[in-house]
Design an enzyme around this catalytic site. Structure first.
Site, short mmCIF file in Angstrom:
data_model
loop_
_atom_site.label_atom_id
_atom_site.label_comp_id
_atom_site.label_asym_id
_atom_site.label_seq_id
_atom_site.Cartn_x
_atom_site.Cartn_y
_atom_site.Cartn_z
N MET A 27 -56.36 -59.28 -100.49
CA MET A 27 -56.86 -60.59 -100.92
C MET A 27 -56.43 -60.88 -102.36
O MET A 27 -57.01 -61.74 -103.03
CB MET A 27 -58.39 -60.65 -100.77
CG MET A 27 -58.83 -60.48 -99.32
SD MET A 27 -60.37 -61.28 -98.91
CE MET A 27 -61.49 -60.43 -99.98
N HIS A 34 -54.81 -51.10 -104.61
CA HIS A 34 -53.84 -51.79 -103.75
C HIS A 34 -52.45 -51.18 -103.91
O HIS A 34 -51.74 -50.95 -102.93
CB HIS A 34 -53.73 -53.27 -104.16
CG HIS A 34 -54.98 -54.07 -103.99
ND1 HIS A 34 -55.66 -54.61 -105.06
CD2 HIS A 34 -55.67 -54.46 -102.88
CE1 HIS A 34 -56.71 -55.29 -104.62
NE2 HIS A 34 -56.74 -55.20 -103.31
N LYS A 146 -61.72 -46.97 -99.30
CA LYS A 146 -62.76 -47.74 -100.01
C LYS A 146 -63.57 -48.59 -99.02
O LYS A 146 -64.78 -48.70 -99.13
CB LYS A 146 -62.07 -48.61 -101.07
CG LYS A 146 -62.85 -49.79 -101.57
CD LYS A 146 -63.59 -49.41 -102.80
CE LYS A 146 -64.50 -50.49 -103.31
NZ LYS A 146 -64.23 -51.84 -102.91
N MET A 181 -62.00 -48.63 -107.83
CA MET A 181 -61.35 -49.88 -108.22
C MET A 181 -61.63 -50.95 -107.18
O MET A 181 -61.63 -50.68 -105.98
CB MET A 181 -59.85 -49.67 -108.38
CG MET A 181 -59.55 -48.84 -109.58
SD MET A 181 -57.81 -48.93 -110.00
CE MET A 181 -57.79 -47.74 -111.32
N ARG A 184 -63.56 -57.08 -107.32
CA ARG A 184 -64.87 -57.61 -107.72
C ARG A 184 -65.40 -56.97 -109.02
O ARG A 184 -66.35 -57.49 -109.60
CB ARG A 184 -65.90 -57.44 -106.60
CG ARG A 184 -65.64 -58.37 -105.43
CD ARG A 184 -66.79 -58.36 -104.43
NE ARG A 184 -66.68 -59.43 -103.48
CZ ARG A 184 -66.18 -59.32 -102.23
NH1 ARG A 184 -65.76 -58.15 -101.80
NH2 ARG A 184 -66.12 -60.36 -101.43
P1 AMP Z 1 -58.89 -56.25 -100.59
O1 AMP Z 1 -57.86 -56.98 -101.41
O2 AMP Z 1 -60.13 -55.93 -101.34
O3 AMP Z 1 -59.13 -56.90 -99.25
O4 AMP Z 1 -58.25 -54.83 -100.27
C1 AMP Z 1 -57.01 -54.69 -99.62
C2 AMP Z 1 -56.80 -53.25 -99.22
O5 AMP Z 1 -56.82 -52.43 -100.38
C3 AMP Z 1 -57.91 -52.73 -98.29
O6 AMP Z 1 -57.33 -51.91 -97.30
C4 AMP Z 1 -58.77 -51.93 -99.22
O7 AMP Z 1 -59.49 -50.89 -98.58
C5 AMP Z 1 -57.73 -51.37 -100.18
N1 AMP Z 1 -58.38 -50.98 -101.44
C6 AMP Z 1 -59.19 -51.73 -102.21
N2 AMP Z 1 -59.66 -51.04 -103.26
C7 AMP Z 1 -59.12 -49.79 -103.15
C8 AMP Z 1 -59.23 -48.60 -103.93
N3 AMP Z 1 -59.97 -48.54 -105.03
N4 AMP Z 1 -58.54 -47.52 -103.51
C9 AMP Z 1 -57.78 -47.56 -102.39
N5 AMP Z 1 -57.63 -48.65 -101.62
C10 AMP Z 1 -58.30 -49.75 -101.98
#
Ligand code: AMP
Length: 276
Positions: A27, A34, A146, A181, A184
């Protein structure tokens, strides 16, 4: 690196590609968590696609959809330096045109943990991920531990609906003080940011208790809650110890377990977990 906004254009590009496609749905508001997925994909696949799409259908009423952090210029720079081939960043209209009416609502795994306070969240997640899988036709998609529950639900969807790709789930990337990480984390003020380290402190304590021979989840959870509420800014949504496969609460720590928490720090809801 090419920035693509439409499904048609992306399909055109992908139709000429003969290499293995690695896909990382995000996102945006990218951080090292990421990028750990992007790097793994870059190592393992010949062609890497990252999507940036703040998916409206996974946010509930009153949640942070309208204020979700966005910094496309920074994201683009980061992804370029990781040698990503394509950023797919469609508009909400491109993904959900007028009259869109087909959703995927997972059963079972979506009812527990985050499902209690976010009842439609995983339906929105499955709908967007299924659409993106169909659009990108990746060979491998990368997710983070996460969002452990999300990864379990997606793996299940892939099996149940016969998507032809492999799902890889990679470890949580943390800040120096242990905070997982998250895009948010930007919402937190200085005091809240310091207090947010309590999530990981409580998870570390769970590990110590289990290593010390404590097997009663109630005792572990009580100790974790005591640690979390010692911070005035913290309000617990849930602290649970569950089976790593079916995500059901366990009566005794005997095999691999997931310790999963959701905690409000001020108004910001954060999640974290460890596998013990
Ligand atoms: P998001 O942008 O929050 O939807 O996350 C996109 C992808 O990145 C998802 O698969 C999350 O699980 C992964 N992700 C987010 N934060 C972390 C983190 N701290 N460590 C590893 N992967 C992460």
């Amino acid at each position: 690196m090419i920035v693509v906004k439409t499904t048609q254009k992306l399909r055109q590009i992908l139709s000429k590609n003969k290499k293995t496609v690695g896909f990382i749905p995000t996102m945006g508001a990218l951080h090292q968590g990421h990028l750990s997925l992007v790097r793994r994909s870059r190592r393992e696949c010949g062609f890497v696609v990252v999507s940036i799409f703040v998916n409206p259908t996974q946010f509930g009423p009153g949640e942070d959809y309208s204020k979700y952090p966005k910094d496309f210029a920074k994201d683009k720079k980061l992804l370029k330096s990781e040698k990503v081939d394509v950023i797919f960043c469609p508009s909400a209209k491109e993904i959900y045109p007028d009259n869109f009416s087909t959703y995927i609502y997972p059963k079972g795994l979506s009812a527990v943990l985050c499902g209690h306070s976010r009842p439609d969240h995983f339906g929105g997640v499955c709908t967007i991920v299924a659409k993106l899988f169909n659009i990108v036709s990746a060979d491998v998609a990368y997710f983070g531990q996460k969002d452990y529950q999300q990864a379990c639900i997606i793996k299940k969807m892939v099996r149940d609906l016969n998507f032809d790709l492999k799902i890889k789930v990679l470890p949580i990337v943390r800040e120096v003080d242990g905070l997982a990480m998250s895009s948010r984390n930007q919402y937190l003020n200085k005091k809240e940011r310091a207090d947010a380290a309590v999530l990981y402190s409580s998870l570390k304590q769970a590990k110590i208790l289990v290593k010390g021979g404590i097997r009663d989840p109630k005792k572990i959870i009580a100790e974790m809650k005591r640690i979390i509420v010692s911070k005035k800014n913290a309000k617990i949504d849930y602290v649970k110890i569950v089976d790593v496969i079916n995500l059901q609460e366990i009566k005794k720590v005997e095999a691999k377990v997931l310790v999963a928490i959701a905690v409000y720090i001020g108004k910001t809801r954060l999640i974290d977990n460890v596998i013990i």
